[in-house]
Write an enzyme that holds these catalytic residues in place. Structure first.
Site, PDB file in Angstrom:
ATOM      1  N   PHE A 199     -15.230  27.329 -35.123  1.00 16.61           N
ATOM      2  CA  PHE A 199     -15.793  28.047 -33.981  1.00 16.61           C
ATOM      3  C   PHE A 199     -14.964  27.854 -32.710  1.00 16.61           C
ATOM      4  CE2 PHE A 199     -19.155  27.186 -30.547  1.00 16.61           C
ATOM      5  CZ  PHE A 199     -19.024  28.447 -29.989  1.00 16.61           C
ATOM      6  N   ALA A 226     -13.301  17.635 -37.338  1.00 12.41           N
ATOM      7  CA  ALA A 226     -14.217  16.498 -37.213  1.00 12.41           C
ATOM      8  C   ALA A 226     -15.423  16.671 -38.120  1.00 12.41           C
ATOM      9  CB  ALA A 226     -14.693  16.359 -35.761  1.00 12.41           C
ATOM     10  N   TYR A 237     -21.901   9.355 -34.693  1.00  8.64           N
ATOM     11  CA  TYR A 237     -21.021  10.435 -34.237  1.00  8.64           C
ATOM     12  C   TYR A 237     -20.492  10.150 -32.834  1.00  8.64           C
ATOM     13  CZ  TYR A 237     -19.674  14.954 -32.302  1.00  8.64           C
ATOM     14  OH  TYR A 237     -19.003  15.966 -31.667  1.00  8.64           O
ATOM     15  N   VAL A 242     -28.238  25.445 -30.916  1.00  7.26           N
ATOM     16  CA  VAL A 242     -29.538  26.112 -30.870  1.00  7.26           C
ATOM     17  C   VAL A 242     -29.391  27.593 -30.513  1.00  7.26           C
ATOM     18  CG1 VAL A 242     -29.943  25.493 -28.451  1.00  7.26           C
ATOM     19  CG2 VAL A 242     -31.889  25.897 -29.971  1.00  7.26           C
ATOM     20  N   ARG A 291     -29.984  20.722 -21.962  1.00  3.06           N
ATOM     21  CA  ARG A 291     -28.579  20.595 -22.317  1.00  3.06           C
ATOM     22  C   ARG A 291     -27.742  21.403 -21.328  1.00  3.06           C
ATOM     23  NH1 ARG A 291     -30.775  17.279 -24.774  1.00  3.06           N
ATOM     24  NH2 ARG A 291     -30.656  16.746 -26.990  1.00  3.06           N
ATOM     25  N   GLY A 307     -35.540  10.418 -32.036  1.00  2.09           N
ATOM     26  CA  GLY A 307     -34.316   9.952 -31.399  1.00  2.09           C
ATOM     27  C   GLY A 307     -33.529  11.006 -30.649  1.00  2.09           C
TER      28      GLY A 307
END
Length: 310
Positions: free
Chosen positions: A11, A74, A141, A184, A208, A268
């Site tokens: 992407f 990654a 991560y 999202v 975010r 979390g």
């Protein structure tokens, strides 16, 4: 410059490749196609279908005469990193070491590294978060991305290979895959276009910093041309948006009337993330240019007119 983009079929990486070509650079791509797609890579660009952990990838770095490595390949699934920390370290940390050990005698001059601006800081002590914010990642991560930044500093000190770490906010835009560990916006857009209601986890007030992929590609060009000391830079907008507001904007853009379904929150999950990008504005001469409403419009248009690769 001769540039190798790892993860260049993905992407964000594919948008970086497009931007590099427009600037006249010689570009090659290394991607194992585990989450990227061949169709994202221009036919004029050589694609090396390799794993960053492999001997073949190391040989490519050693012999390819690249001036710059832009490293986007990654393991990016936070939930998978929690379930299998060893795999996360193997791909993200050992994969980078594999490339850098080959690079140290190859003539490589610089690395532009795709880091994370959310997971690397953890829950903010204050926001927007500056690069000087305490680094307290709470997922393997985030820990692996921080480790990679420290490793790049080692290779600079020991072998003189410069680097820039770009700490991304929540990147969105055309070509984002709406499956797996997707953003999202991609998930909501695909569901709403299909006429389905979406599920918001928890109360939806978690925030975010959503940054458009075209702006992120420009940040990579700015990092490529940066001649200052190795450093990390936030790449975001400085604006936080909660999930409820995001859903409302997408509904309005598509004329979808059904409300969201609220499900249980994710254990979390970080409550808040927003990045201060003043440093990038001053030192990289970069700033975001696409506001959220315009970026969502571009994203919806792409999803509406494009079939996701198989």
């Amino acid at each position: 410059m001769k540039v190798l983009v790892t993860g260049g079929a993905g992407f964000i990486g594919s948008h970086v490749v497009d931007a590099l070509i427009l600037e006249g650079h010689t570009v090659e791509v290394l991607d194992d196609l585990s989450s990227g797609f061949r169709k994202n890579v221009p036919r004029s660009v050589k694609l090396h279908t390799l794993d960053v952990r492999s001997k073949e990838a190391a040989s490519l770095i050693r012999d390819g005469q690249y001036t710059t490595l832009i490293h986007h390949a990654a393991q990016m699934d936070v939930r998978r990193s929690v379930a299998d920390p060893a795999f996360d370290v193997e791909v993200n940390v050992l994969g980078l070491i594999n490339l850098m050990e080959a690079a140290k005698d190859s003539g490589l001059e610089k690395v532009v590294f795709a880091s994370t601006g959310g997971a690397i800081y953890g829950e903010p002590e204050a926001g927007p978060q500056k690069e000087t914010h305490t680094l307290q990642p709470v997922s393997p991560y985030g820990i692996s991305k921080l480790t990679c930044e420290k490793l790049l500093h080692f290779y600079f000190c020991e072998y003189g290979i410069s680097y820039v770490a770009l700490r991304y906010g929540n990147v969105y835009g055309p070509r984002q895959n709406a499956h797996g560990e997707a953003g999202v916006i991609a998930i909501f857009t695909q569901k709403l276009l299909a006429g389905h209601r979406v599920t918001i986890h928890g109360d939806g007030l978690q925030t975010r910093d959503y940054v458009y992929v075209g702006d992120v590609a420009r940040a990579n060009l700015a990092a490529l041309n940066f001649t200052g000391a190795p450093s990390a830079f936030n790449v975001g907008t400085g604006i936080e948006t909660d999930v409820v507001t995001l859903h409302q904007k997408l509904r309005q853009a598509m004329g979808f009337e059904q409300p969201a379904i609220h499900g249980p929150g994710k254990p979390g999950e970080q409550r808040r993330s927003v990045l201060d990008c003043t440093k990038a504005m001053h030192e990289l001469a970069w700033k975001p240019e696409v506001n959220l409403d315009d970026g969502l419009g571009k994203t919806v248009d792409w999803f509406a007119s494009s079939k996701m690769p198989d």
